[in-house]
Enzyme design. Sequence first.
Site, PDB file in Angstrom:
ATOM      1  N   ALA A 292      16.082  19.742 105.466  1.00  0.00           N
ATOM      2  CA  ALA A 292      16.176  18.325 105.846  1.00  0.00           C
ATOM      3  C   ALA A 292      15.248  17.469 105.003  1.00  0.00           C
ATOM      4  O   ALA A 292      14.151  17.918 104.665  1.00  0.00           O
ATOM      5  CB  ALA A 292      15.822  18.165 107.327  1.00  0.00           C
TER       6      ALA A 292
ATOM      7  N   GLY B 216      18.017  16.742 103.239  1.00  0.00           N
ATOM      8  CA  GLY B 216      19.234  17.231 102.603  1.00  0.00           C
ATOM      9  C   GLY B 216      19.478  16.778 101.165  1.00  0.00           C
ATOM     10  O   GLY B 216      20.517  17.096 100.596  1.00  0.00           O
TER      11      GLY B 216
ATOM     12  N   CYS C 126       5.969  18.825  96.995  1.00  0.00           N
ATOM     13  CA  CYS C 126       5.752  17.499  96.411  1.00  0.00           C
ATOM     14  C   CYS C 126       4.282  17.103  96.557  1.00  0.00           C
ATOM     15  O   CYS C 126       3.954  15.982  96.906  1.00  0.00           O
ATOM     16  CB  CYS C 126       6.683  16.465  97.016  1.00  0.00           C
ATOM     17  SG  CYS C 126       6.653  16.423  98.796  1.00  0.00           S
TER      18      CYS C 126
HETATM   19  C1  LIG Z   1       9.788  19.061 102.020  1.00  0.00           C
HETATM   20  S1  LIG Z   1      10.815  19.011 103.403  1.00  0.00           S
HETATM   21  C2  LIG Z   1      12.368  19.521 102.739  1.00  0.00           C
HETATM   22  C3  LIG Z   1      13.082  18.453 101.937  1.00  0.00           C
HETATM   23  C4  LIG Z   1      14.498  18.852 101.599  1.00  0.00           C
HETATM   24  N1  LIG Z   1      14.549  20.092 100.871  1.00  0.00           N
HETATM   25  C5  LIG Z   1      15.227  17.781 100.823  1.00  0.00           C
HETATM   26  O1  LIG Z   1      15.358  17.893  99.618  1.00  0.00           O
HETATM   27  O2  LIG Z   1      15.695  16.820 101.441  1.00  0.00           O
HETATM   28  C6  LIG Z   1      10.336  20.441 104.278  1.00  0.00           C
HETATM   29  C7  LIG Z   1      11.133  20.693 105.527  1.00  0.00           C
HETATM   30  O3  LIG Z   1      10.789  21.981 106.048  1.00  0.00           O
HETATM   31  C8  LIG Z   1      10.872  21.910 107.446  1.00  0.00           C
HETATM   32  N2  LIG Z   1      10.121  23.071 107.995  1.00  0.00           N
HETATM   33  C9  LIG Z   1       8.845  23.120 108.438  1.00  0.00           C
HETATM   34  N3  LIG Z   1       8.557  24.358 108.869  1.00  0.00           N
HETATM   35  C10 LIG Z   1       9.670  25.112 108.701  1.00  0.00           C
HETATM   36  C11 LIG Z   1       9.993  26.463 108.996  1.00  0.00           C
HETATM   37  N4  LIG Z   1       9.101  27.300 109.539  1.00  0.00           N
HETATM   38  N5  LIG Z   1      11.250  26.886 108.730  1.00  0.00           N
HETATM   39  C12 LIG Z   1      12.160  26.045 108.186  1.00  0.00           C
HETATM   40  N6  LIG Z   1      11.903  24.760 107.897  1.00  0.00           N
HETATM   41  C13 LIG Z   1      10.676  24.296 108.145  1.00  0.00           C
HETATM   42  C14 LIG Z   1      10.290  20.565 107.771  1.00  0.00           C
HETATM   43  O4  LIG Z   1      10.674  20.149 109.066  1.00  0.00           O
HETATM   44  C15 LIG Z   1      10.858  19.702 106.645  1.00  0.00           C
HETATM   45  O5  LIG Z   1      12.055  19.097 107.041  1.00  0.00           O
END
Ligand SMILES: C[S@@+](CC[C@H](N)C(=O)[O-])C[C@H]1O[C@@H](n2cnc3c(N)ncnc32)[C@H](O)[C@@H]1O
Length: 454
Positions: free
Chosen positions: A258, A260, A382
């Site tokens: 997310a 996405g 990031c």
């Molecule tokens: C940097 S963001 C991802 C951005 C996404 N890849 C994009 O390009 O839009 C990291 C995401 O990892 C989720 N997250 C945190 N802990 C997690 C876990 N244990 N397993 C899966 N997702 C996790 C967070 O809620 C957050 O939405």
Amino acid sequence: MQRFFISREFYVRKRVFKVFPVRTTAYLQILSCKFIIGSKARLSKKQATVPVQPVITKSAKRRQVCQLILDQFEQQYSKELGPLWLSAKVVLLNPQCWQYGVMLNRFTSVADITRILKLQGFTSILPSSVIYTLDPVDTHTPQPDTHPPSILSTNQSLPFQNLPVPIPKHNSEPSSHHNPPPMPSADPGPFPRPSPSPHPPPVPSLQCLIHTSPVRFPSQSHRPGQLKQYYLLNAASLLPVLALEVRDGDRVLDLCSAPGGKALAILQTAHPALLCCNEVDPNRRDWLVKTLESFLPHSLSDTVTVCNLDGRTFGESQPGMYDKVLVDVPCSNDRSWLFSTLSQQGAPRLRERRNLPNLQTALLRSALQAVRPGGVVVYSTCTLSRAENQEVVEAVLSSVPGAELDDLEEELVLPLSDHFTFAPPGHAPSGILVVPHPGKTWGPMFVSRIKRTH
Ligand SMILES: C[S@@+](CC[C@H](N)C(=O)[O-])C[C@H]1O[C@@H](n2cnc3c(N)ncnc32)[C@H](O)[C@@H]1O
């Protein structure tokens, strides 16, 4: 595990209809809008032939810097990055100079938007050497009636469906040997057709337009019955996707997905057999679904699944199931932490920061377990923080047998140095690090590619 489609009601935004009651008018107005920050963002005479309407958004308002976070960054990054931090700080503290990339959506017609962006001085950021080529899809010719309907254009309301992730049979062949999955016959969809020519001209499938000035195109509102044409992002976010090198037929896992943006970018580069988008946070999972819904056609509903698991469990529950895994981990997010953190939130944020490397390490380990031998994992953040970049990758490389670092210098750093400021290799020996710089404000973004050899 869920399909990405959700109910149509989810998308109704009254605001859109109130502001633009007639759809075509709305469309034209949106196309001609331009967000201008500062006096630099002037239009030439030719550009000015496109009607321009400034849009006031949140980012135009003055934002407050969280001093505690800034002090911490100052202390840490001046040690870790030296003079590079000084120029990065200039950018990070000045949102008015931030640039935005416009990623075009190949699943709908983008000819009009491309024309307008080019008139306004936007150019492609990706040279042909780094763009994956597909059999030609003509994204420049308007095809108003030919792109398949998204769920938004149906009359039904489709609730989430609990469906298992369709894991194809395990295949230990390298992914480049996979045959692309067959085209759906009833709904031909937007996918590229086999070209009659043995040497089709290279057609970029991932297109991202940028402006050298901090000119911001407005984000596109909901388009009833139509897919969105573009997604705004920090252009450095494309680097992990390019490093992943997804090929037609690959089974791909986007472990932290997310909202996405990178999942969408993956689908611009190739036609995977499966893209599993995972997000642990339920609200962010809904946001992810909404993004996928707005950009992807129905014909992808068998390919793209959304699930809501702790990413740390994938390695054990689906070992060796994927050809490619993207681990875009939760991190300090230097850009937003400096501003979105109220002063009283600074201290808890910094405490939380100390625990991030443990979570990141566990997510990367899980990814390496979930990828098949011969497959590839891309780790990205990031943040500029060495503890969340370099040290996480080093810890995993030294403790996971069969994990081997892959070089990205020739593939990404050399061809893209005109657009991005990469830290010298000594700063990030286990990956590449994009450091924001005046005039090239993209990043921070750290990307590391790890192959699983056995
Ligand atoms: C940097 S963001 C991802 C951005 C996404 N890849 C994009 O390009 O839009 C990291 C995401 O990892 C989720 N997250 C945190 N802990 C997690 C876990 N244990 N397993 C899966 N997702 C996790 C967070 O809620 C957050 O939405």
